[in-house]
Design a protein around this motif. Structure first.
Motif, PDB file in Angstrom:
ATOM      1  N   MET A  43       0.844  -1.231  -0.061  1.00  0.00           N
ATOM      2  CA  MET A  43       0.013  -0.136  -0.132  1.00  0.00           C
ATOM      3  C   MET A  43       0.664   1.175   0.080  1.00  0.00           C
ATOM      4  SD  MET A  43      -3.248  -0.577  -0.086  1.00  0.00           S
ATOM      5  CE  MET A  43      -3.973   1.090   0.470  1.00  0.00           C
ATOM      6  N   GLY A  44       0.244   2.366  -0.410  1.00  0.00           N
ATOM      7  CA  GLY A  44       0.900   3.587  -0.470  1.00  0.00           C
ATOM      8  C   GLY A  44       1.998   3.836  -1.517  1.00  0.00           C
ATOM      9  N   GLN A  45       1.995   2.854  -2.390  1.00  0.00           N
ATOM     10  CA  GLN A  45       3.011   3.284  -3.659  1.00  0.00           C
ATOM     11  C   GLN A  45       2.296   3.407  -4.595  1.00  0.00           C
ATOM     12  OE1 GLN A  45       5.528  -0.164  -3.812  1.00  0.00           O
ATOM     13  NE2 GLN A  45       6.829   0.254  -2.039  1.00  0.00           N
ATOM     14  N   GLY A  46       2.669   3.410  -6.083  1.00  0.00           N
ATOM     15  CA  GLY A  46       1.807   3.832  -7.407  1.00  0.00           C
ATOM     16  C   GLY A  46       1.848   5.298  -7.475  1.00  0.00           C
ATOM     17  N   ASP A  47       0.831   5.509  -8.405  1.00  0.00           N
ATOM     18  CA  ASP A  47       0.547   7.075  -8.530  1.00  0.00           C
ATOM     19  C   ASP A  47      -0.629   7.447  -7.909  1.00  0.00           C
ATOM     20  OD1 ASP A  47       2.777   7.231 -10.331  1.00  0.00           O
ATOM     21  OD2 ASP A  47       1.602   6.325 -11.937  1.00  0.00           O
ATOM     22  N   THR A  48      -0.753   8.592  -7.507  1.00  0.00           N
ATOM     23  CA  THR A  48      -2.036   9.248  -6.907  1.00  0.00           C
ATOM     24  C   THR A  48      -2.912   9.729  -8.032  1.00  0.00           C
ATOM     25  OG1 THR A  48      -0.708   9.897  -4.829  1.00  0.00           O
ATOM     26  CG2 THR A  48      -3.016  10.939  -5.326  1.00  0.00           C
ATOM     27  N   ARG A  49      -3.933   9.166  -8.164  1.00  0.00           N
ATOM     28  CA  ARG A  49      -5.035   9.431  -9.125  1.00  0.00           C
ATOM     29  C   ARG A  49      -6.431   9.965  -8.542  1.00  0.00           C
ATOM     30  NH1 ARG A  49      -3.534   8.893 -14.782  1.00  0.00           N
ATOM     31  NH2 ARG A  49      -1.403   7.767 -14.968  1.00  0.00           N
ATOM     32  N   GLN A  50      -7.075  10.750  -9.354  1.00  0.00           N
ATOM     33  CA  GLN A  50      -8.494  11.361  -8.902  1.00  0.00           C
ATOM     34  C   GLN A  50      -9.402  10.839  -9.597  1.00  0.00           C
ATOM     35  OE1 GLN A  50      -8.579  15.476  -9.082  1.00  0.00           O
ATOM     36  NE2 GLN A  50      -7.153  15.862  -7.121  1.00  0.00           N
ATOM     37  N   THR A  51     -10.583  10.612  -8.875  1.00  0.00           N
ATOM     38  CA  THR A  51     -11.723   9.744  -9.629  1.00  0.00           C
ATOM     39  C   THR A  51     -12.124  10.443 -10.923  1.00  0.00           C
ATOM     40  OG1 THR A  51     -13.066  10.855  -8.041  1.00  0.00           O
ATOM     41  CG2 THR A  51     -12.435   8.532  -7.600  1.00  0.00           C
ATOM     42  N   GLU A  52     -12.141  11.764 -10.818  1.00  0.00           N
ATOM     43  CA  GLU A  52     -12.642  12.792 -11.806  1.00  0.00           C
ATOM     44  C   GLU A  52     -11.577  12.538 -13.155  1.00  0.00           C
ATOM     45  OE1 GLU A  52     -12.251  13.737  -8.850  1.00  0.00           O
ATOM     46  OE2 GLU A  52     -14.175  14.364  -8.053  1.00  0.00           O
ATOM     47  N   GLU A  53     -10.295  12.183 -12.685  1.00  0.00           N
ATOM     48  CA  GLU A  53      -9.269  12.331 -13.862  1.00  0.00           C
ATOM     49  C   GLU A  53      -9.361  10.994 -14.494  1.00  0.00           C
ATOM     50  OE1 GLU A  53      -4.515  11.568 -13.898  1.00  0.00           O
ATOM     51  OE2 GLU A  53      -5.532  11.848 -12.117  1.00  0.00           O
ATOM     52  N   ILE A  54      -9.944   9.738 -13.751  1.00  0.00           N
ATOM     53  CA  ILE A  54     -10.108   8.623 -14.583  1.00  0.00           C
ATOM     54  C   ILE A  54     -11.378   8.759 -15.427  1.00  0.00           C
ATOM     55  CG2 ILE A  54     -10.753   6.182 -14.229  1.00  0.00           C
ATOM     56  CD1 ILE A  54      -8.847   6.293 -11.631  1.00  0.00           C
TER      57      ILE A  54
END
Length: 249
Positions: A43-54
């Motif tokens: 957990m806590g890795q990867g890219d931070t993405r927003q729901t609206e962005e997707i």
């Protein structure tokens, strides 16, 4: 809302019906010995993405997704259930088909978070790793109680389910396990498809790159024909259970 995303596949064809935008979430509590994406575990890795962005990414290529939708997979996507719920809520407001690919291992009975999630979920692809709970724990690090309970929950809610099962030589391919899996599926009324997938070793190089020992080193891949034969056995168990249930009516 923000979530930790491992990666995104723009035009997926094997993660639900049609062509789909596939979101791979970061984090997984299971440690499946055949997992080919160990880089999704933490957990806590990867890219931070927003729901609206997707949603915006989907709408940008919407013409390609006319017969598809959005699939959220992992890792284990339900470690970030609030993010998935919000993403699916926005998707349904846009008329987008939603699919959840999960092991169900995080399921909690009488949890309103799950009731909220399925309001916006069109399809669940449920991975049943092993029908025997003790063998499931040996294979994944956890028993299968929550997974089977989640399957029951989805059945009571009438949510369409595709069952996925990986056939691993010497581990999940025994006839008695395959028959029992089929019998279990036969007790559910919401199963729309069964995907039986052959074990492969495509993840071995990733373990090497990460400096990790591959748990099933030396195990040969399952042939496609072997997976087809395994599916026949599962379906035999399924028909047996359905016939038993029908005879009681």
């Amino acid at each position: 809302m923000k979530g930790n995303v491992h990666s995104i596949e723009s035009f997926g064809t094997v993660d639900g019906p049609g062509i789909r935008l596939v979101i791979f979430m970061q984090g997984c509590p299971l440690r499946c010995k055949y997992c080919h994406n160990p880089d999704t575990w933490k957990m806590g890795q990867g890219d931070t993405r927003q729901t609206e962005e997707i949603i915006a990414l989907f709408k940008k290529n919407r013409s390609f997704y006319s017969n598809g939708g959005i699939t959220v997979t992992g890792g284990e996507p339900l470690l970030q259930i609030e993010f998935v719920t919000e993403l699916f809520r926005l998707a349904k407001a846009e008329g987008i088909h939603t699919c959840l690919d999960t092991s169900g291992i995080t399921y909690r009975e009488n949890d309103p978070d799950f009731d909220e999630l399925i309001k916006y979920t069109d399809l669940v692809m449920l991975d049943i790793k092993h029908i025997d709970s003790a063998c499931h724990k040996e294979l994944t690090g956890s028993n299968n109680y929550k997974i089977l309970a989640f399957a029951r929950y989805l059945d009571t809610k009438g949510i369409p389910v595709w069952i996925r099962h990986v056939v691993v030589p010497g581990i999940t391919d025994k006839k008695e396990y395959l028959l029992e899996l089929g019998r279990y599926i036969g007790t559910l009324s919401n199963v729309k498809a069964l995907d039986v997938l052959p074990y492969h070793t495509m993840g071995v190089s990733k373990y090497r790159e990460l400096g990790m020992k591959y748990p099933l080193a030396g195990l040969e891949p399952m042939s496609t024909r072997g997976a087809v034969e395994a599916k026949k056995v599962i379906l035999a168990g399924y028909r047996e259970k359905k016939a038993e249930i029908s005879s009681r009516k």
